[in-house]
Design an enzyme around this catalytic site. Structure first.
Site, PDB file in Angstrom:
ATOM      1  N   ARG A  62       0.879  -1.181   0.000  1.00  0.00           N
ATOM      2  CA  ARG A  62       0.000   0.000   0.000  1.00  0.00           C
ATOM      3  C   ARG A  62       0.908   1.219   0.000  1.00  0.00           C
ATOM      4  O   ARG A  62       1.899   1.276   0.732  1.00  0.00           O
ATOM      5  CB  ARG A  62      -0.866   0.020   1.259  1.00  0.00           C
ATOM      6  CG  ARG A  62      -1.581  -1.312   1.538  1.00  0.00           C
ATOM      7  CD  ARG A  62      -2.765  -1.544   0.643  1.00  0.00           C
ATOM      8  NE  ARG A  62      -3.452  -2.789   0.958  1.00  0.00           N
ATOM      9  CZ  ARG A  62      -4.473  -3.280   0.255  1.00  0.00           C
ATOM     10  NH1 ARG A  62      -4.903  -2.629  -0.820  1.00  0.00           N
ATOM     11  NH2 ARG A  62      -5.049  -4.402   0.600  1.00  0.00           N
ATOM     12  N   CYS A  63       0.602   2.193  -0.823  1.00  0.00           N
ATOM     13  CA  CYS A  63       1.523   3.328  -0.970  1.00  0.00           C
ATOM     14  C   CYS A  63       0.815   4.664  -0.775  1.00  0.00           C
ATOM     15  O   CYS A  63       0.025   5.097  -1.623  1.00  0.00           O
ATOM     16  CB  CYS A  63       2.176   3.285  -2.359  1.00  0.00           C
ATOM     17  SG  CYS A  63       3.324   4.633  -2.659  1.00  0.00           S
ATOM     18  N   ASP A 114     -11.692 -11.115  -4.409  1.00  0.00           N
ATOM     19  CA  ASP A 114     -13.099 -10.863  -4.106  1.00  0.00           C
ATOM     20  C   ASP A 114     -13.991 -10.850  -5.342  1.00  0.00           C
ATOM     21  O   ASP A 114     -15.207 -10.886  -5.220  1.00  0.00           O
ATOM     22  CB  ASP A 114     -13.261  -9.518  -3.380  1.00  0.00           C
ATOM     23  CG  ASP A 114     -12.661  -9.534  -1.986  1.00  0.00           C
ATOM     24  OD1 ASP A 114     -12.580 -10.629  -1.403  1.00  0.00           O
ATOM     25  OD2 ASP A 114     -12.275  -8.469  -1.485  1.00  0.00           O
ATOM     26  N   ARG A 125     -23.041 -31.414  13.665  1.00  0.00           N
ATOM     27  CA  ARG A 125     -22.772 -30.019  14.025  1.00  0.00           C
ATOM     28  C   ARG A 125     -23.273 -29.039  12.960  1.00  0.00           C
ATOM     29  O   ARG A 125     -23.483 -29.404  11.810  1.00  0.00           O
ATOM     30  CB  ARG A 125     -21.271 -29.808  14.211  1.00  0.00           C
ATOM     31  CG  ARG A 125     -20.758 -30.308  15.533  1.00  0.00           C
ATOM     32  CD  ARG A 125     -19.272 -30.141  15.662  1.00  0.00           C
ATOM     33  NE  ARG A 125     -18.808 -30.558  16.993  1.00  0.00           N
ATOM     34  CZ  ARG A 125     -17.597 -31.004  17.248  1.00  0.00           C
ATOM     35  NH1 ARG A 125     -16.699 -31.117  16.291  1.00  0.00           N
ATOM     36  NH2 ARG A 125     -17.260 -31.353  18.478  1.00  0.00           N
ATOM     37  N   THR A 176     -17.863 -34.138 -19.443  1.00  0.00           N
ATOM     38  CA  THR A 176     -16.780 -35.041 -19.828  1.00  0.00           C
ATOM     39  C   THR A 176     -15.451 -34.338 -19.616  1.00  0.00           C
ATOM     40  O   THR A 176     -15.343 -33.134 -19.846  1.00  0.00           O
ATOM     41  CB  THR A 176     -16.886 -35.469 -21.310  1.00  0.00           C
ATOM     42  OG1 THR A 176     -15.676 -36.092 -21.716  1.00  0.00           O
ATOM     43  CG2 THR A 176     -17.155 -34.289 -22.226  1.00  0.00           C
ATOM     44  N   VAL A 177     -14.438 -35.097 -19.203  1.00  0.00           N
ATOM     45  CA  VAL A 177     -13.117 -34.492 -19.006  1.00  0.00           C
ATOM     46  C   VAL A 177     -12.505 -34.060 -20.340  1.00  0.00           C
ATOM     47  O   VAL A 177     -11.642 -33.182 -20.380  1.00  0.00           O
ATOM     48  CB  VAL A 177     -12.144 -35.443 -18.280  1.00  0.00           C
ATOM     49  CG1 VAL A 177     -12.689 -35.825 -16.916  1.00  0.00           C
ATOM     50  CG2 VAL A 177     -11.824 -36.673 -19.105  1.00  0.00           C
ATOM     51  N   SER A 178     -12.952 -34.660 -21.445  1.00  0.00           N
ATOM     52  CA  SER A 178     -12.331 -34.404 -22.751  1.00  0.00           C
ATOM     53  C   SER A 178     -12.721 -33.062 -23.352  1.00  0.00           C
ATOM     54  O   SER A 178     -12.030 -32.560 -24.243  1.00  0.00           O
ATOM     55  CB  SER A 178     -12.699 -35.524 -23.736  1.00  0.00           C
ATOM     56  OG  SER A 178     -12.281 -36.773 -23.250  1.00  0.00           O
ATOM     57  N   GLY A 225      -8.256 -37.380 -23.125  1.00  0.00           N
ATOM     58  CA  GLY A 225      -8.957 -36.466 -24.016  1.00  0.00           C
ATOM     59  C   GLY A 225      -9.359 -37.078 -25.336  1.00  0.00           C
ATOM     60  O   GLY A 225      -9.940 -36.390 -26.181  1.00  0.00           O
TER      61      GLY A 225
END
Length: 851
Positions: free
Chosen positions: A159-160, A237, A272, A599-601, A645
């Site tokens: 921070r400046c 954020d 809990r 799908t992962v491909s 893939g």
């Protein structure tokens, strides 16, 4: 045809990776020719000589000149390499640190050097800019090596206060002018970017004062007459308006979800209630997406304070969840949460309320700065790299009239937006919240934020109706190979269907289970806790429906199925096509269906992203990090890694970009033994530097002859005495594991959108007491295209599909491959024909929703 025109055709642009795709219009020989021309284009003299004796106007020396393609001249082709000659760029990180900043810094440095510019680090943010001296140092290619996997910011941030004063900015200007720097890339939040814009607007006056005081000469002032500013938003954020995701947000979500998953196990053991406080003083994005990703019971965010009777509503909600058999409750609180009167709602307040009213064993966990730490996710590395490349282009193309811009992400596209427009909208959000205009603040956050909020409200606050009289019956199933996030999609689909009053059935084992009648009704609790679980709880198979149409039709009638949600990969898509074809023979198949790509491909036509791909990508990235770390100790070692893939090179390419690979071999970009030789020579040269390790990725079906073993043996033989080689086949670990926050959130929203569409389509198809859907738009793929989630008829996607290789004919990510090669220091040309275009925030905010 004129010789010069033929010469220009000869030097056509093939660097756009889509033009190397092996399609019916592009043979392997032609694609190989393209690769050869990139690696070693002939001289203009040689090309023109060959034209004198040429008979066929469509070939040069027997090499085909492809017709009807977009063409770039050889000179334009190399323009990017000289764009920065004689120019200097400074890069700094300011404000709070965020994972992925290092990826952006690395990209700015390497692409800046690639263009011929000098690039400088500014250490310790604006403070380093004001103090000068050793804080401003020239960067080299090797100085950004091994930065990708590091969290925080290697060049420091601070921070400046000094820069807020004119005297401080005057000193900063002096330090830049003395080094000939007129281009500044600032990576930070809205405060840092606002400071940069102020600096730019005062630049002329600052130069004038420096010249009058004799600190700079008239010549120095003339050379530095204007300052270009480009901003990259680094903030966990995600509080900057104008971009879908800021650098660091996805990594922060990874940290949060890791902790939530860990807490869930202990919470279930002891029945809990856990209250988790996450960062977000002015923006509730982290809290909101976390709640969707873990199926939280409640979330408190500053943009949407709860109603006045929230205490009663919360306690009723928690007790209902327990009564349905749940052993835990999760409540997510953003640190800036407030009620409608602006009074803070703290995590301790919530704990005391639950203990007092319900008597539940309740614990509070404040996550704090752990959210900023750790290794950046694959998404943030790719985002930082892409934004860094675009920032350099924006700086070097800038003119005195170009406004300061911020490079942002819209869907999967990079766009340039006016910096101060974005800053103003971000300030408008804060002002609206301060003035208690919360509905307006929510809208100003953008369509993506609003969509998250609407889905959360449906899943967490709307109670399913007790009666289902007059409702529709919808079946949900998984098809193809397992993919992380499938269960989150099923959960969302089931619960939204129940909220709408529908009867929801689940089908086990895909189309095979549908044929065998492995079907049961799902209630609200049936899918409880599914969001964070990997694999497929319903079971999934690759079986296609065509051979079982008779049994499937009988079960559709037996169970009165009126709509079908299919969650899966390429088999889900081809199964959808078979269902459309089967309608001609079986009326029972004339029901609406929608395919959610999972799908992962990432090879389903009609969608830029598939559920499960992000999880697989992070698995590969994490493995590459560990492998590179092992090589750091041994030195001079090259690793060959095989990814999954099928024929789709998405995982290999994007993991290569995220892990800093030296090469990534894929089917879509054919390669020859000459290309392999170039790669080996490149690594030989690399071993002469201080960076003595290499990483090479290979997509599993990139080439039937150049196998992983072949490439490993080749590198081993050619590297003898220079480097050692090792190989790793990652295999099915890429399909396993807990889904990432992106996949959980994406799947949840896709499920909700699919069920909303389904209810409307069933109602539309209801005729004479039965469902009859026989139009193309009653069988769709729900996919993300550029910036929007859209429904596309499966029959319309046929023309866009290479069925032999199970991939779409055009794939957006192929255009990122040149970036991968440039960042690995290959002599390759960057295609600047399709850089991010300049937009305005108002136009972007009115666009369709993204994830």
């Amino acid at each position: 045809m004129h010789k010069e025109e033929l010469h220009l055709k000869f030097f056509m642009c093939v660097i756009q990776s889509r033009q190397l795709v092996r399609t019916p219009q592009r043979t392997a020989e032609e694609a190989s020719t393209c690769s050869m021309l990139i690696q070693k284009p002939p001289s203009k003299t040689d090309a023109l000589k060959s034209l004198d004796t040429m008979d066929d106007p469509d070939t040069v020396e027997g090499i085909p000149i492809f017709k009807n393609e977009w063409i770039m001249t050889h000179e334009e082709h190399h323009a990017a390499k000289t764009l920065g000659v004689g120019k200097a760029i400074a890069v700094l990180t300011s404000g709070g640190d965020a994972q992925g900043m290092n990826a952006a810094v690395r990209a700015v440095v390497r692409v800046g050097i690639y263009t011929g510019a000098r690039v400088f680090f500014v250490h310790e943010g604006y403070q380093g800019l004001v103090d000068g001296g050793d804080n401003i140092r020239e960067a080299t290619w090797e100085s950004v090596s091994m930065m990708l996997q590091l969290g925080g910011t290697v060049i420091g941030s601070a921070r400046c206060r000094d820069f807020r004063e004119r005297e401080g900015r005057l000193r900063a200007a002096h330090n830049l002018v003395k080094r000939g720097i007129t281009n500044l890339c600032v990576i930070g939040g809205d405060g840092s970017l606002t400071g940069a814009d102020t600096f730019r607007s005062e630049w002329s006056d600052l130069l004038s004062d420096l010249q009058k005081s004799g600190k700079i000469t008239a010549e120095e002032a003339a050379k530095s007459r204007y300052l270009n500013i480009v901003g990259l938003v680094g903030s966990i954020d995600n509080d900057f308006c104008g971009t879908d995701m800021t650098i660091g947000t996805d990594s922060a979500l990874h940290r949060i979800i890791e902790i939530v998953d860990a807490i869930t196990t202990t919470a279930q053991s002891h029945q809990r209630t856990f209250v988790l406080e996450v960062m977000g003083r002015h923006c509730g994005y982290l809290a909101l997406v976390t709640s969707l990703s873990c199926g939280a019971d409640w979330v408190f965010i500053p943009e949407c304070p709860p109603d006045d009777d929230w205490e009663d509503h919360l306690c009723r909600r928690l007790s209902e969840t327990r009564n349905r058999g749940s052993r835990l409750n999760i409540i997510i609180v953003a640190e800036g949460a407030i009620d409608k009167n602006g009074k803070p709602i703290s995590s301790e307040d919530i704990k005391n309320l639950v203990v007092k009213r319900l008597g539940y064993d309740t614990r509070v966990t404040v996550l704090g700065h752990v959210q900023r730490g750790g290794t950046p996710s694959a998404f943030d590395r790719i985002l930082g790299s892409r934004m860094g490349v675009e920032a350099v282009m924006a700086l070097l193309e800038g003119t005195p009239d170009t406004p300061a811009c911020v490079v942002s992400l819209s869907g999967n596209q990079a766009v340039r937006l006016p910096l101060m427009e974005c800053v103003q909208v971000t300030k408008d959000v804060t002002k609206a919240m301060d003035e208690r205009r919360f509905d307006e603040a929510l809208k100003l956050r953008g369509r993506s934020f609003m969509n998250n909020w609407e889905v959360y409200k449906l899943l967490a606050h709307v109670r399913p109706p007790v009666s289902k009289s007059g409702s529709y019956t919808v079946a949900v199933m998984n098809v193809g190979a397992p993919a992380a996030g499938m269960n989150a999609a099923v959960r969302s689909t089931v619960r939204i269907g129940l909220i709408q009053g529908n009867r929801v059935l689940v089908v086990h084992d895909g189309f095979e289970g549908l044929a065998k009648g492995q079907i049961e009704e799902a209630g609200w609790s049936y899918v409880g806790g599914w969001t964070g679980q990997g694999g497929s709880k319903l079971g999934t198979k690759r079986t296609l429906p065509k051979k079982s149409f008779e049994q499937i039709s009988a079960n559709i009638t037996k169970f009165n199925i009126q709509g079908l949600v299919v969650i899966g990969g390429f088999e889900a898509y081809t199964g959808g096509l078979e269902l459309m074809e089967g309608r001609k023979q079986y009326d029972e198949l004339c029901i609406p269906f929608v395919v959610i790509p999972a799908t992962v491909s990432n090879n389903v036509p009609g969608s830029d992203f598939s559920v499960g791909t992000d999880t697989a990508l992070n698995t590969i990235c994490m493995t590459c990090d560990r492998i590179k770390q092992s090589a750091a100790g041994t030195k001079r070692r090259v690793f060959i890694i095989e990814t999954m893939g099928g024929y789709c090179g998405y995982l290999a390419t994007m993991a290569g970009l995220a892990a800093g690979a030296d090469a990534a071999y894929i089917f879509e970009e054919p390669f020859t033994i000459r290309d392999l030789q170039v790669n080996v020579e490149h690594l030989v040269q690399k071993m002469k530097t201080t960076v003595k390790r290499g990483l090479v990725l290979r997509n599993e079906k990139c080439n039937e002859n150049y196998t992983t073993d072949f490439i490993f043996n080749l590198y081993s033989e050619e590297g003898k005495g220079i480097f050692d080689s090792r190989k790793n086949v990652l295999g099915h670990m890429q399909q396993g594991g807990s889904p990432t926050p992106f996949d959980r959130n994406f799947a949840t929203k896709m499920g909700a959108k699919a069920m909303n569409w389904m209810s409307g389509k069933i109602k539309e198809s209801y005729r004479n007491g039965r469902i009859f859907a026989n139009t193309p738009d009653s069988g769709c793929v729900l996919g993300m295209r550029k910036r929007a989630l859209v429904f596309q008829p499966v029959t319309e996607l046929k023309e866009q599909t290479d069925f032999e290789h199970r991939i779409p004919k055009e794939q957006w990510w192929l255009k990122l491959r040149p970036i991968l090669k440039i960042l690995a220091k290959y002599e390759i040309d960057l295609d600047t024909s399709e850089h991010a275009h300049f937009e305005h925030v108002s136009r972007k905010r009115s666009g369709e929703a993204t994830v």
